[in-house]
Design a protein around this motif. Structure first.
Motif, mmCIF file in Angstrom:
data_model
loop_
_atom_site.group_PDB
_atom_site.id
_atom_site.type_symbol
_atom_site.label_atom_id
_atom_site.label_comp_id
_atom_site.label_asym_id
_atom_site.label_seq_id
_atom_site.Cartn_x
_atom_site.Cartn_y
_atom_site.Cartn_z
ATOM 1 N N GLY A 140 0.769 -1.236 0.000
ATOM 2 C CA GLY A 140 0.000 0.000 0.000
ATOM 3 C C GLY A 140 0.799 1.283 0.000
ATOM 4 O O GLY A 140 0.362 2.285 -0.545
ATOM 5 N N ASP A 141 2.010 1.282 0.598
ATOM 6 C CA ASP A 141 2.721 2.556 0.706
ATOM 7 C C ASP A 141 3.734 2.797 -0.413
ATOM 8 O O ASP A 141 4.275 3.889 -0.551
ATOM 9 C CB ASP A 141 3.400 2.700 2.068
ATOM 10 N N GLY A 142 4.020 1.755 -1.211
ATOM 11 C CA GLY A 142 4.877 1.930 -2.378
ATOM 12 C C GLY A 142 6.352 2.124 -2.110
ATOM 13 O O GLY A 142 7.091 2.566 -2.987
ATOM 14 N N ARG A 143 6.846 1.806 -0.918
ATOM 15 C CA ARG A 143 8.274 1.982 -0.606
ATOM 16 C C ARG A 143 8.955 0.644 -0.334
ATOM 17 O O ARG A 143 9.872 0.562 0.469
ATOM 18 C CB ARG A 143 8.424 2.895 0.609
ATOM 19 N N TYR A 144 8.524 -0.373 -1.009
ATOM 20 C CA TYR A 144 8.950 -1.738 -0.708
ATOM 21 C C TYR A 144 10.456 -1.929 -0.864
ATOM 22 O O TYR A 144 11.099 -2.580 -0.037
ATOM 23 C CB TYR A 144 8.198 -2.721 -1.602
ATOM 24 N N GLU A 145 11.042 -1.366 -1.926
ATOM 25 C CA GLU A 145 12.465 -1.590 -2.208
ATOM 26 C C GLU A 145 13.380 -0.843 -1.244
ATOM 27 O O GLU A 145 14.593 -1.066 -1.235
ATOM 28 C CB GLU A 145 12.792 -1.198 -3.651
ATOM 29 N N GLN A 146 12.812 0.035 -0.414
ATOM 30 C CA GLN A 146 13.633 0.802 0.527
ATOM 31 C C GLN A 146 13.894 0.046 1.828
ATOM 32 O O GLN A 146 14.768 0.421 2.606
ATOM 33 C CB GLN A 146 12.960 2.140 0.825
ATOM 34 N N ARG A 147 13.123 -1.010 2.081
ATOM 35 C CA ARG A 147 13.310 -1.796 3.304
ATOM 36 C C ARG A 147 14.199 -2.979 2.974
ATOM 37 O O ARG A 147 13.761 -3.948 2.345
ATOM 38 C CB ARG A 147 11.950 -2.255 3.833
ATOM 39 N N VAL A 148 15.440 -2.913 3.386
ATOM 40 C CA VAL A 148 16.428 -3.900 2.941
ATOM 41 C C VAL A 148 17.216 -4.487 4.119
ATOM 42 O O VAL A 148 17.179 -3.968 5.233
ATOM 43 C CB VAL A 148 17.415 -3.264 1.937
ATOM 44 N N PHE A 149 17.920 -5.558 3.836
ATOM 45 C CA PHE A 149 18.870 -6.147 4.782
ATOM 46 C C PHE A 149 20.099 -6.587 4.005
ATOM 47 O O PHE A 149 20.082 -6.630 2.767
ATOM 48 C CB PHE A 149 18.242 -7.327 5.534
ATOM 49 N N GLU A 150 21.174 -6.888 4.726
ATOM 50 C CA GLU A 150 22.415 -7.321 4.080
ATOM 51 C C GLU A 150 22.382 -8.836 3.911
ATOM 52 O O GLU A 150 22.365 -9.585 4.882
ATOM 53 C CB GLU A 150 23.631 -6.898 4.897
ATOM 54 N N PHE A 151 22.374 -9.254 2.674
ATOM 55 C CA PHE A 151 22.206 -10.653 2.274
ATOM 56 C C PHE A 151 23.590 -11.254 1.997
ATOM 57 O O PHE A 151 24.432 -10.617 1.369
ATOM 58 C CB PHE A 151 21.347 -10.643 1.012
ATOM 59 N N TYR A 152 23.824 -12.485 2.481
ATOM 60 C CA TYR A 152 25.136 -13.112 2.362
ATOM 61 C C TYR A 152 25.129 -14.317 1.416
ATOM 62 O O TYR A 152 24.191 -15.116 1.411
ATOM 63 C CB TYR A 152 25.621 -13.606 3.726
ATOM 64 N N LYS A 153 26.175 -14.404 0.629
ATOM 65 C CA LYS A 153 26.425 -15.593 -0.192
ATOM 66 C C LYS A 153 27.929 -15.758 -0.295
ATOM 67 O O LYS A 153 28.684 -14.787 -0.160
ATOM 68 C CB LYS A 153 25.872 -15.428 -1.622
ATOM 69 N N PHE A 154 28.388 -16.981 -0.550
ATOM 70 C CA PHE A 154 29.791 -17.129 -0.909
ATOM 71 C C PHE A 154 29.974 -16.489 -2.283
ATOM 72 O O PHE A 154 29.142 -16.664 -3.180
ATOM 73 C CB PHE A 154 30.202 -18.604 -0.954
ATOM 74 N N ARG A 155 31.047 -15.746 -2.441
ATOM 75 C CA ARG A 155 31.287 -15.057 -3.704
ATOM 76 C C ARG A 155 31.507 -16.070 -4.826
ATOM 77 O O ARG A 155 32.386 -16.918 -4.740
ATOM 78 C CB ARG A 155 32.507 -14.131 -3.583
ATOM 79 N N SER A 156 30.708 -15.959 -5.875
ATOM 80 C CA SER A 156 30.834 -16.860 -7.017
ATOM 81 C C SER A 156 31.255 -16.124 -8.289
ATOM 82 O O SER A 156 31.427 -16.734 -9.337
ATOM 83 C CB SER A 156 29.508 -17.598 -7.260
#
Length: 207
Positions: free
Chosen positions: A45-61
Motif C-alpha cells: 500500500g505505501d509503495g516503498r517496498y524496495e527501501q526496506r532492505v537487509f544485508e544478504f550473504y552468499k559465498f562469492r561466485s
C-alpha cells in the motif's frame, strides 16, 4: 528457524570452512558476497517496498567488482517479458556468464554458495522457506501483483525451487510464491524442505 540454523552452522562448519578456502584460493576478493536485498513481511500500500532492505550473504561466485549492471539489465528484460529465452529454459538464464569464477560455477551448481544465508536466518532476516529475497532494482520493475510475494518472510528455499526452478518463467515463479503465501503452514514448510534435498542433489534447472 533459529534453532535449526544454529545446529546446521555447527554441523556444516567444516564444509563452510572448505568452501571459504576454495573461494579465497580461486580468485582475489572477499570470500563472502554482501548485497542489499528487500525484506519480507511487508504490508502492501505505501509503495516503498524496495527501501526496506537487509544485508544478504552468499559465498562469492563472481570475480570481485564484477559489473552488476549486466544482471540489472537482464532482470529488467526478464520481468518485462523482453528477455531472450534459452533453448532449454523458460526463465531466460544468463548463460555463459563470464563474471562467474571456476569455483563459483561449482558452488552455484551445488547451491553451496547459499550456506552463508544461515546467518541471515539466525538474525531473523530470512526463513528457511519463503520467496527468494529480491534485489531493490528488481522490485522497482514489479507488476502490482508481483508485490504479494513480499508479504511473508523471504526464504532460503521455496515452492518454485522444488517445482522446476529455472525451468519456469518469471511469472510462473511469482505465481508459485503467491501460492505459498496463501497456503503456507508448518507442514507445507516441512514438505518443501524435504523436497529441496533431491532438487539440490539433482541440480535440475541450475546453471
Amino acid at each position: 528457524d533459529i534453532v535449526l540454523a544454529a545446529v546446521l552452522l555447527v554441523l556444516l562448519s567444516p564444509v563452510i570452512a572448505l568452501v571459504a578456502l576454495a573461494v579465497a584460493l580461486d580468485s582475489p576478493g572477499p570470500v563472502v558476497f554482501k548485497q542489499k536485498r528487500v525484506l519480507g513481511d511487508q504490508e502492501l500500500g505505501d509503495g516503498r517496498y524496495e527501501q526496506r532492505v537487509f544485508e544478504f550473504y552468499k559465498f562469492r561466485s563472481m570475480y570481485h567488482n564484477a559489473d552488476q549492471k549486466v544482471h540489472q539489465q537482464y532482470m529488467e528484460s526478464l520481468i518485462n517479458g523482453q528477455a531472450q529465452k534459452s533453448a532449454d529454459s523458460k526463465l531466460y538464464k544468463l548463460d555463459h556468464d563470464t563474471r562467474i569464477t571456476r569455483v563459483g560455477r561449482i558452488l552455484r551448481k551445488t547451491s553451496l554458495d547459499e550456506l552463508p544465508q544461515l546467518f541471515n536466518i539466525l538474525r531473523g532476516e530470512m526463513s528457511f522457506v519463503g520467496p527468494r529475497p529480491a534485489i531493490p532494482y528488481e522490485v522497482q520493475q514489479y507488476k502490482p501483483w508481483h508485490l504479494q510475494r513480499l508479504t511473508v518472510t523471504q526464504g532460503l528455499t521455496g515452492l518454485w525451487q522444488v517445482k522446476g526452478r529455472n525451468e519456469r518463467s518469471f511469472d510462473e515463479m511469482v505465481a508459485l510464491d503467491i501460492e505459498y503465501v496463501r497456503k503456507r503452514s508448518f507442514w507445507l514448510d516441512v514438505r518443501i524442505l524435504l523436497e529441496t534435498i533431491p532438487a539440490v542433489l539433482s541440480t535440475r534447472g541450475v546453471r
